[in-house]
Design an enzyme around this catalytic site. Structure first.
Site, PDB file in Angstrom:
ATOM      1  N   GLY A  84       0.829  -1.203   0.000  1.00 20.91           N
ATOM      2  CA  GLY A  84       0.000   0.000   0.000  1.00 20.91           C
ATOM      3  C   GLY A  84       0.860   1.248   0.000  1.00 20.91           C
ATOM      4  O   GLY A  84       2.011   1.218   0.428  1.00 20.91           O
ATOM      5  N   ILE A  85       0.274   2.319  -0.525  1.00 22.35           N
ATOM      6  CA  ILE A  85       0.984   3.604  -0.581  1.00 22.35           C
ATOM      7  C   ILE A  85       0.048   4.724  -0.146  1.00 22.35           C
ATOM      8  O   ILE A  85      -1.167   4.543  -0.114  1.00 22.35           O
ATOM      9  CB  ILE A  85       1.475   3.910  -2.022  1.00 22.35           C
ATOM     10  CG1 ILE A  85       0.301   3.865  -3.027  1.00 22.35           C
ATOM     11  CG2 ILE A  85       2.574   2.931  -2.443  1.00 22.35           C
ATOM     12  CD1 ILE A  85       0.653   4.400  -4.409  1.00 22.35           C
ATOM     13  N   THR A  86       0.638   5.851   0.187  1.00 23.67           N
ATOM     14  CA  THR A  86      -0.154   7.067   0.418  1.00 23.67           C
ATOM     15  C   THR A  86       0.316   8.146  -0.559  1.00 23.67           C
ATOM     16  O   THR A  86       1.501   8.197  -0.913  1.00 23.67           O
ATOM     17  CB  THR A  86       0.034   7.608   1.854  1.00 23.67           C
ATOM     18  OG1 THR A  86       1.434   7.692   2.134  1.00 23.67           O
ATOM     19  CG2 THR A  86      -0.626   6.722   2.885  1.00 23.67           C
ATOM     20  N   TYR A 147      -6.828   7.466  -0.399  1.00 21.29           N
ATOM     21  CA  TYR A 147      -6.452   6.336   0.472  1.00 21.29           C
ATOM     22  C   TYR A 147      -7.682   5.796   1.206  1.00 21.29           C
ATOM     23  O   TYR A 147      -7.899   4.568   1.267  1.00 21.29           O
ATOM     24  CB  TYR A 147      -5.390   6.827   1.458  1.00 21.29           C
ATOM     25  CG  TYR A 147      -4.801   5.771   2.356  1.00 21.29           C
ATOM     26  CD1 TYR A 147      -3.738   4.972   1.931  1.00 21.29           C
ATOM     27  CD2 TYR A 147      -5.274   5.586   3.658  1.00 21.29           C
ATOM     28  CE1 TYR A 147      -3.175   4.009   2.773  1.00 21.29           C
ATOM     29  CE2 TYR A 147      -4.721   4.640   4.501  1.00 21.29           C
ATOM     30  CZ  TYR A 147      -3.672   3.846   4.060  1.00 21.29           C
ATOM     31  OH  TYR A 147      -3.120   2.910   4.891  1.00 21.29           O
ATOM     32  N   PRO A 177      -5.431  -2.096  10.407  1.00 20.86           N
ATOM     33  CA  PRO A 177      -4.533  -1.527  11.416  1.00 20.86           C
ATOM     34  C   PRO A 177      -4.869  -0.072  11.716  1.00 20.86           C
ATOM     35  O   PRO A 177      -5.349   0.656  10.852  1.00 20.86           O
ATOM     36  CB  PRO A 177      -3.148  -1.601  10.743  1.00 20.86           C
ATOM     37  CG  PRO A 177      -3.319  -2.422   9.503  1.00 20.86           C
ATOM     38  CD  PRO A 177      -4.752  -2.305   9.119  1.00 20.86           C
ATOM     39  N   TYR A 179      -2.662   3.276  13.551  1.00 21.28           N
ATOM     40  CA  TYR A 179      -1.333   3.821  13.200  1.00 21.28           C
ATOM     41  C   TYR A 179      -0.226   2.925  13.752  1.00 21.28           C
ATOM     42  O   TYR A 179      -0.158   2.657  14.942  1.00 21.28           O
ATOM     43  CB  TYR A 179      -1.204   5.242  13.744  1.00 21.28           C
ATOM     44  CG  TYR A 179      -1.991   6.231  12.914  1.00 21.28           C
ATOM     45  CD1 TYR A 179      -1.389   6.909  11.859  1.00 21.28           C
ATOM     46  CD2 TYR A 179      -3.340   6.469  13.158  1.00 21.28           C
ATOM     47  CE1 TYR A 179      -2.111   7.796  11.075  1.00 21.28           C
ATOM     48  CE2 TYR A 179      -4.074   7.358  12.382  1.00 21.28           C
ATOM     49  CZ  TYR A 179      -3.448   8.015  11.342  1.00 21.28           C
ATOM     50  OH  TYR A 179      -4.170   8.883  10.563  1.00 21.28           O
TER      51      TYR A 179
HETATM   52  P1  NDP Z   1       5.560   0.683   4.202  1.00 19.90           P
HETATM   53  O1  NDP Z   1       5.538   1.947   3.407  1.00 19.90           O
HETATM   54  O2  NDP Z   1       6.442   0.571   5.371  1.00 19.90           O
HETATM   55  O3  NDP Z   1       5.895  -0.554   3.204  1.00 19.90           O
HETATM   56  C1  NDP Z   1       5.155  -0.687   2.032  1.00 19.90           C
HETATM   57  C2  NDP Z   1       5.494  -1.981   1.345  1.00 19.90           C
HETATM   58  O4  NDP Z   1       4.680  -2.080   0.163  1.00 19.90           O
HETATM   59  C3  NDP Z   1       6.937  -2.030   0.840  1.00 19.90           C
HETATM   60  O5  NDP Z   1       7.393  -3.372   0.882  1.00 19.90           O
HETATM   61  C4  NDP Z   1       6.808  -1.561  -0.599  1.00 19.90           C
HETATM   62  O6  NDP Z   1       7.862  -2.008  -1.456  1.00 19.90           O
HETATM   63  C5  NDP Z   1       5.498  -2.208  -0.993  1.00 19.90           C
HETATM   64  N1  NDP Z   1       4.848  -1.563  -2.131  1.00 19.90           N
HETATM   65  C6  NDP Z   1       4.476  -0.275  -2.260  1.00 19.90           C
HETATM   66  N2  NDP Z   1       3.927  -0.077  -3.455  1.00 19.90           N
HETATM   67  C7  NDP Z   1       3.948  -1.268  -4.112  1.00 19.90           C
HETATM   68  C8  NDP Z   1       3.570  -1.696  -5.407  1.00 19.90           C
HETATM   69  N3  NDP Z   1       3.021  -0.862  -6.282  1.00 19.90           N
HETATM   70  N4  NDP Z   1       3.790  -2.991  -5.734  1.00 19.90           N
HETATM   71  C9  NDP Z   1       4.362  -3.850  -4.868  1.00 19.90           C
HETATM   72  N5  NDP Z   1       4.752  -3.497  -3.629  1.00 19.90           N
HETATM   73  C10 NDP Z   1       4.547  -2.213  -3.265  1.00 19.90           C
HETATM   74  O7  NDP Z   1       4.038   0.407   4.575  1.00 19.90           O
HETATM   75  P2  NDP Z   1       3.406  -0.170   5.928  1.00 19.90           P
HETATM   76  O8  NDP Z   1       4.120  -1.384   6.334  1.00 19.90           O
HETATM   77  O9  NDP Z   1       3.248   0.936   6.868  1.00 19.90           O
HETATM   78  O10 NDP Z   1       1.941  -0.535   5.415  1.00 19.90           O
HETATM   79  C11 NDP Z   1       1.599  -1.828   4.965  1.00 19.90           C
HETATM   80  C12 NDP Z   1       0.111  -1.852   4.691  1.00 19.90           C
HETATM   81  O11 NDP Z   1      -0.597  -1.521   5.871  1.00 19.90           O
HETATM   82  C13 NDP Z   1      -0.338  -0.863   3.628  1.00 19.90           C
HETATM   83  O12 NDP Z   1      -1.385  -1.415   2.865  1.00 19.90           O
HETATM   84  C14 NDP Z   1      -0.856   0.292   4.441  1.00 19.90           C
HETATM   85  O13 NDP Z   1      -1.799   1.057   3.745  1.00 19.90           O
HETATM   86  C15 NDP Z   1      -1.472  -0.451   5.609  1.00 19.90           C
HETATM   87  N6  NDP Z   1      -1.631   0.346   6.800  1.00 19.90           N
HETATM   88  C16 NDP Z   1      -0.517   0.895   7.410  1.00 19.90           C
HETATM   89  C17 NDP Z   1      -0.688   1.644   8.551  1.00 19.90           C
HETATM   90  C18 NDP Z   1       0.458   2.250   9.272  1.00 19.90           C
HETATM   91  O14 NDP Z   1       0.200   2.984  10.217  1.00 19.90           O
HETATM   92  N7  NDP Z   1       1.698   1.995   8.900  1.00 19.90           N
HETATM   93  C19 NDP Z   1      -2.023   1.886   9.112  1.00 19.90           C
HETATM   94  C20 NDP Z   1      -3.094   1.245   8.402  1.00 19.90           C
HETATM   95  C21 NDP Z   1      -2.882   0.512   7.282  1.00 19.90           C
HETATM   96  P3  NDP Z   1       9.267  -1.175  -1.537  1.00 19.90           P
HETATM   97  O15 NDP Z   1      10.003  -1.494  -0.258  1.00 19.90           O
HETATM   98  O16 NDP Z   1       9.930  -1.716  -2.757  1.00 19.90           O
HETATM   99  O17 NDP Z   1       8.899   0.263  -1.640  1.00 19.90           O
END
Ligand code: NDP
Length: 236
Positions: A84-86, A147, A177, A179
């Site tokens: 996921g991305i923001t 998002y 989740p 934050y």
């Molecule tokens: P991070 O930004 O720490 O990590 C994101 C991961 O997703 C990385 O491994 C990244 O790869 C990968 N990724 C991003 N874009 C793509 C793409 N287009 N194709 C394949 N892989 C991709 O995120 P978090 O661990 O914080 O979040 C994980 C999930 O949890 C997300 O869906 C997020 O929306 C959700 N979430 C997170 C929260 C938080 O507070 N952290 C809260 C609620 C939900 P690379 O390393 O190559 O960039």
């Protein structure tokens, strides 16, 4: 034979914690990532978990990666749609590209990956799909119409696909989740985090990636076979 799992975005943050926990459970894990080679290679070196690079928002890339993983590792039993991305901005400032990219990756990625794994799970009569939503998809958040819409869409996607998988032994659930202390949250301005976000979390702290991973591995286990179409919130 050990079960096989794909964790998208499984090389860092919450995804890395999920990959490690699944591995601890005896699952053979494949972790996907988008482009951060250094983190992916370091993770692979530390854990022995294979990493594969592709964009989950790209339908054809998902099909190709799935075929390669099936060939090199084996049939996929568990899918965790975690990538996921923001791209935050108020609607007034948000460009179409910011909207489109978040929808394409966060929601489109779930469709693309489910399309790849679902037929094999159906044929084998067992499967687990866990989609990572967000508290902001449940409650909305200023500056996140893209998002929040994508994450909210994951709930409908989860419930509808759960109905389609139920008779075939495939469960489909979502984990939402709050934050969590990952790079995604560290990107938020510290003042905003300390003054406007953490005070609203009843337990008074950010969550740890492992606190999400524990919920995901439960849903991915045999023990959770009677849970489908559910959303479990872990938000403190
Ligand atoms: P991070 O930004 O720490 O990590 C994101 C991961 O997703 C990385 O491994 C990244 O790869 C990968 N990724 C991003 N874009 C793509 C793409 N287009 N194709 C394949 N892989 C991709 O995120 P978090 O661990 O914080 O979040 C994980 C999930 O949890 C997300 O869906 C997020 O929306 C959700 N979430 C997170 C929260 C938080 O507070 N952290 C809260 C609620 C939900 P690379 O390393 O190559 O960039």
């Amino acid at each position: 034979m050990a079960r096989i799992a794909i964790v998208t975005g499984g090389s860092r943050g919450i995804g890395a914690a999920i990959s490690r926990r699944l591995q601890d459970m005896g699952v053979t894990v494949v972790a996907n990532y988008a482009g951060n080679e250094d983190k992916a290679k370091a993770f692979e070196g530390e854990t022995g978990i294979r990493t594969y690079k592709w964009d989950v928002g790209d339908f054809d890339a998902c099909q190709a990666a799935f075929a390669q993983i099936t060939e090199e590792v084996g049939p996929v039993d568990i899918l965790v749609n975690n990538a996921g991305i923001t791209r935050d901005a108020t609607l007034m400032r948000m460009t179409y590209d910011m909207w489109d990219e978040v929808m394409r990756v966060n929601l489109g990625g779930c469709f693309n990956m489910a399309k790849a794994v679902f037929p094999g799970m159906k044929d084998r009569g067992w499967g687990r799909i866990v989609n990572i939503g967000s508290v902001n998809g449940q409650s909305g958040q200023y500056g996140q119409v893209n998002y929040a819409a994508a994450k909210s869409g994951i709930h409908g996607f989860t419930k509808a696909l759960a109905a389609e998988g139920a008779r075939a032994g495939i469960t489909v659930n979502a984990v939402c989740p709050g934050y969590i202390a990952t790079d995604m949250v560290k990107a938020i301005d510290e003042k905003v985090l300390n003054e406007r976000i953490i005070p609203l979390i009843p337990v008074g702290r950010l969550g740890e990636p492992e606190e999400i991973a524990r919920v995901v591995v439960f849903l991915a286990s045999d023990d959770a076979g009677f849970i489908t179409g559910s959303t479990i919130s872990a938000n403190g």
